[in-house]
Design a protein around this motif. Structure first.
Motif, PDB file in Angstrom:
ATOM      1  N   ILE A   1      19.497  -6.903   7.996  1.00 52.41           N
ATOM      2  CA  ILE A   1      19.002  -7.761   7.100  1.00 52.41           C
ATOM      3  C   ILE A   1      17.181  -7.436   7.039  1.00 52.41           C
ATOM      4  CG2 ILE A   1      18.313 -10.073   6.446  1.00 52.41           C
ATOM      5  CD1 ILE A   1      21.309 -10.623   7.392  1.00 52.41           C
ATOM      6  N   TYR A   2      16.874  -7.524   8.364  1.00 52.83           N
ATOM      7  CA  TYR A   2      15.412  -7.114   8.742  1.00 52.83           C
ATOM      8  C   TYR A   2      15.013  -6.057   8.143  1.00 52.83           C
ATOM      9  CZ  TYR A   2      11.191  -6.798  11.195  1.00 52.83           C
ATOM     10  OH  TYR A   2       9.525  -6.545  11.471  1.00 52.83           O
ATOM     11  N   HIS A   3      15.504  -4.956   8.524  1.00 57.09           N
ATOM     12  CA  HIS A   3      15.246  -3.642   7.799  1.00 57.09           C
ATOM     13  C   HIS A   3      15.058  -3.702   6.591  1.00 57.09           C
ATOM     14  CE1 HIS A   3      16.587  -2.053  11.840  1.00 57.09           C
ATOM     15  NE2 HIS A   3      15.378  -2.593  12.096  1.00 57.09           N
ATOM     16  N   ALA A   4      16.123  -4.044   5.835  1.00 55.20           N
ATOM     17  CA  ALA A   4      16.195  -4.012   4.334  1.00 55.20           C
ATOM     18  C   ALA A   4      15.199  -5.050   3.600  1.00 55.20           C
ATOM     19  CB  ALA A   4      17.463  -4.696   3.687  1.00 55.20           C
ATOM     20  N   GLU A   5      14.771  -5.975   4.190  1.00 55.94           N
ATOM     21  CA  GLU A   5      13.965  -7.003   3.683  1.00 55.94           C
ATOM     22  C   GLU A   5      12.273  -6.500   3.954  1.00 55.94           C
ATOM     23  OE1 GLU A   5      14.073  -9.813   1.834  1.00 55.94           O
ATOM     24  OE2 GLU A   5      16.138  -9.955   1.896  1.00 55.94           O
ATOM     25  N   ARG A   6      12.210  -5.654   4.808  1.00 56.72           N
ATOM     26  CA  ARG A   6      10.791  -4.989   4.973  1.00 56.72           C
ATOM     27  C   ARG A   6      10.534  -3.770   3.796  1.00 56.72           C
ATOM     28  NH1 ARG A   6       7.780  -4.676   9.488  1.00 56.72           N
ATOM     29  NH2 ARG A   6       7.378  -2.505   9.118  1.00 56.72           N
ATOM     30  N   LEU A   7      11.748  -3.401   3.187  1.00 55.80           N
ATOM     31  CA  LEU A   7      11.553  -2.413   2.149  1.00 55.80           C
ATOM     32  C   LEU A   7      11.486  -2.886   0.848  1.00 55.80           C
ATOM     33  CD1 LEU A   7      13.848   0.018   3.906  1.00 55.80           C
ATOM     34  CD2 LEU A   7      11.216   0.145   3.892  1.00 55.80           C
ATOM     35  N   ARG A   8      11.637  -4.080   0.630  1.00 55.29           N
ATOM     36  CA  ARG A   8      11.593  -4.769  -0.847  1.00 55.29           C
ATOM     37  C   ARG A   8      10.315  -4.232  -1.392  1.00 55.29           C
ATOM     38  NH1 ARG A   8      14.423  -9.404  -2.489  1.00 55.29           N
ATOM     39  NH2 ARG A   8      12.646 -10.080  -3.523  1.00 55.29           N
ATOM     40  N   ARG A   9      10.326  -3.887  -2.831  1.00 54.88           N
ATOM     41  CA  ARG A   9       9.341  -3.490  -3.612  1.00 54.88           C
ATOM     42  C   ARG A   9       8.390  -4.540  -3.550  1.00 54.88           C
ATOM     43  NH1 ARG A   9       8.386  -4.757  -8.385  1.00 54.88           N
ATOM     44  NH2 ARG A   9      10.183  -5.684  -8.807  1.00 54.88           N
ATOM     45  N   ASP A  10       8.453  -5.619  -3.804  1.00 56.44           N
ATOM     46  CA  ASP A  10       7.228  -6.937  -3.930  1.00 56.44           C
ATOM     47  C   ASP A  10       6.566  -6.872  -2.533  1.00 56.44           C
ATOM     48  OD1 ASP A  10       9.465  -7.981  -2.835  1.00 56.44           O
ATOM     49  OD2 ASP A  10       9.686  -9.436  -4.350  1.00 56.44           O
ATOM     50  N   ARG A  11       7.177  -6.349  -1.781  1.00 53.16           N
ATOM     51  CA  ARG A  11       6.158  -6.592  -0.232  1.00 53.16           C
ATOM     52  C   ARG A  11       5.418  -5.167   0.022  1.00 53.16           C
ATOM     53  NH1 ARG A  11       9.151 -10.918   1.381  1.00 53.16           N
ATOM     54  NH2 ARG A  11      11.347 -10.740   1.568  1.00 53.16           N
ATOM     55  N   GLN A  12       5.560  -4.135  -0.787  1.00 49.20           N
ATOM     56  CA  GLN A  12       4.952  -3.250  -0.773  1.00 49.20           C
ATOM     57  C   GLN A  12       3.682  -2.831  -1.597  1.00 49.20           C
ATOM     58  OE1 GLN A  12       6.216  -1.522   2.033  1.00 49.20           O
ATOM     59  NE2 GLN A  12       8.032  -2.787   2.079  1.00 49.20           N
ATOM     60  N   GLY A  13       2.548  -3.473  -1.091  1.00 49.29           N
ATOM     61  CA  GLY A  13       1.451  -3.488  -1.907  1.00 49.29           C
ATOM     62  C   GLY A  13       0.911  -2.019  -2.226  1.00 49.29           C
ATOM     63  N   TRP A  14       1.062  -1.165  -1.225  1.00 44.59           N
ATOM     64  CA  TRP A  14       0.539   0.274  -1.499  1.00 44.59           C
ATOM     65  C   TRP A  14       1.427   1.103  -2.523  1.00 44.59           C
ATOM     66  CZ3 TRP A  14       4.022   4.139  -0.489  1.00 44.59           C
ATOM     67  CH2 TRP A  14       5.131   3.822   0.072  1.00 44.59           C
ATOM     68  N   VAL A  15       2.641   0.675  -3.101  1.00 46.42           N
ATOM     69  CA  VAL A  15       3.339   1.494  -3.533  1.00 46.42           C
ATOM     70  C   VAL A  15       2.805   1.775  -5.133  1.00 46.42           C
ATOM     71  CG1 VAL A  15       5.700   1.781  -4.905  1.00 46.42           C
ATOM     72  CG2 VAL A  15       5.712   0.988  -2.688  1.00 46.42           C
ATOM     73  N   ALA A  16       2.522   0.873  -5.936  1.00 44.31           N
ATOM     74  CA  ALA A  16       1.991   1.124  -7.282  1.00 44.31           C
ATOM     75  C   ALA A  16       0.854   1.966  -7.296  1.00 44.31           C
ATOM     76  CB  ALA A  16       1.263  -0.173  -7.910  1.00 44.31           C
ATOM     77  N   PRO A  17      -0.384   2.007  -6.439  1.00 51.84           N
ATOM     78  CA  PRO A  17      -1.452   2.900  -6.522  1.00 51.84           C
ATOM     79  C   PRO A  17      -0.905   4.413  -5.829  1.00 51.84           C
ATOM     80  CG  PRO A  17      -1.699   1.431  -4.628  1.00 51.84           C
ATOM     81  CD  PRO A  17      -0.718   0.816  -5.611  1.00 51.84           C
ATOM     82  N   PHE A  18      -0.172   4.375  -5.075  1.00 50.32           N
ATOM     83  CA  PHE A  18       0.638   5.791  -4.495  1.00 50.32           C
ATOM     84  C   PHE A  18       1.247   6.362  -5.565  1.00 50.32           C
ATOM     85  CE2 PHE A  18       3.891   8.203  -2.657  1.00 50.32           C
ATOM     86  CZ  PHE A  18       3.377   9.033  -1.752  1.00 50.32           C
ATOM     87  N   VAL A  19       2.147   5.468  -6.464  1.00 54.92           N
ATOM     88  CA  VAL A  19       2.750   6.403  -7.629  1.00 54.92           C
ATOM     89  C   VAL A  19       1.833   6.727  -8.496  1.00 54.92           C
ATOM     90  CG1 VAL A  19       4.242   5.599  -9.448  1.00 54.92           C
ATOM     91  CG2 VAL A  19       4.843   5.028  -7.346  1.00 54.92           C
ATOM     92  N   GLN A  20       0.776   6.057  -8.923  1.00 55.81           N
ATOM     93  CA  GLN A  20      -0.217   6.402  -9.816  1.00 55.81           C
ATOM     94  C   GLN A  20      -0.740   7.648  -9.396  1.00 55.81           C
ATOM     95  OE1 GLN A  20      -3.100   2.924  -9.980  1.00 55.81           O
ATOM     96  NE2 GLN A  20      -1.693   1.699 -11.093  1.00 55.81           N
TER      97      GLN A  20
END
Length: 221
Positions: A194-213
């Motif tokens: 549960i802990y590992h999965a919750e760490r990977l939730r999209r809305d906790r990953q502020g870096w993803v949007a600029p990385f995808v851009q």
């Protein structure tokens, strides 16, 4: 790849931490599971609560709890220093707010070994940051056996904990995940997943949007 784009893609992958709220009736295993999870994960810290109850054998001030007097607790509550507080087993418990919220901003996760009242207060005030896990005993008879076997409380206290366990278990529907601690290692593995999965939730990953851009701007064909 341009130097500017390369620099953009290599930016630190900052994430927001979250609050892992683990509850159970006394004796069902939340404390031992919580301590092991924290020991195994460097980015997870155990929230330290202030409490008016006396220290048990082996407990230390500022390690298990901040042991404070009723007057000190009143003063802290009056200054609005608690993220939550509650009366539990004839004593009061409260979570100091400032260190917890600072940890989330730094990308650290905070685990709460907490009763259902405190978990509800925190989740009501920080729903997007909270993940709630409830630990059930395999039977009430086994819960009674564990409480007597650990020999930390008097018989009247244990009997009181068993009576309150029914009301605590009745709150299971407030939680995101519910586990039965029949086998300790299996229960621990489930909590860790549960802990590992919750760490990977999209809305906790502020870096993803600029990385995808940055990925979309990279031309390879």
């Amino acid at each position: 790849m341009s130097s500017e784009l390369s620099k953009h893609l290599q930016q630190p992958r900052k994430r927001r931490g979250f609050l892992l709220l683990i509850s159970s009736p006394s004796g069902a295993g939340k404390t031992s599971l919580s301590r092991r999870l924290v020991a195994d994960h460097a980015d997870l810290a155990l929230s330290i609560s202030a409490t008016t109850r006396p220290a048990r054998p082996g407990e230390e001030h500022e390690r298990e709890y901040y042991f404070v007097s009723s007057q000190e607790f009143d003063e802290m509550e009056g200054r609005g220093e608690f993220l939550e507080w509650a009366n539990v087993h004839e004593h009061r418990y409260g979570t100091p707010k400032t260190p917890v919220m600072a940890a989330l901003d730094l990308g650290k996760d905070v685990l709460f070994d907490i009763d259902w009242q405190g978990a509800k207060q925190i989740a009501d005030n920080a729903r997007e940051d909270s993940v709630r896990v409830f630990i059930l005993p395999p039977s009430m008879a086994e819960l009674s056996r564990r409480l007597y076997a650990r020999a930390q409380d008097s018989v009247p206290v244990i009997e009181g904990r068993l009576r309150r366990a029914y009301d605590e278990i009745a709150q299971w529907g407030l939680y995101d995940y519910v586990l039965v601690n029949e086998d300790y290692d299996r229960a621990y593995a489930d909590v860790a997943h549960i802990y590992h999965a919750e760490r990977l939730r999209r809305d906790r990953q502020g870096w993803v949007a600029p990385f995808v851009q940055g990925l979309m701007a990279e031309k390879v064909v």
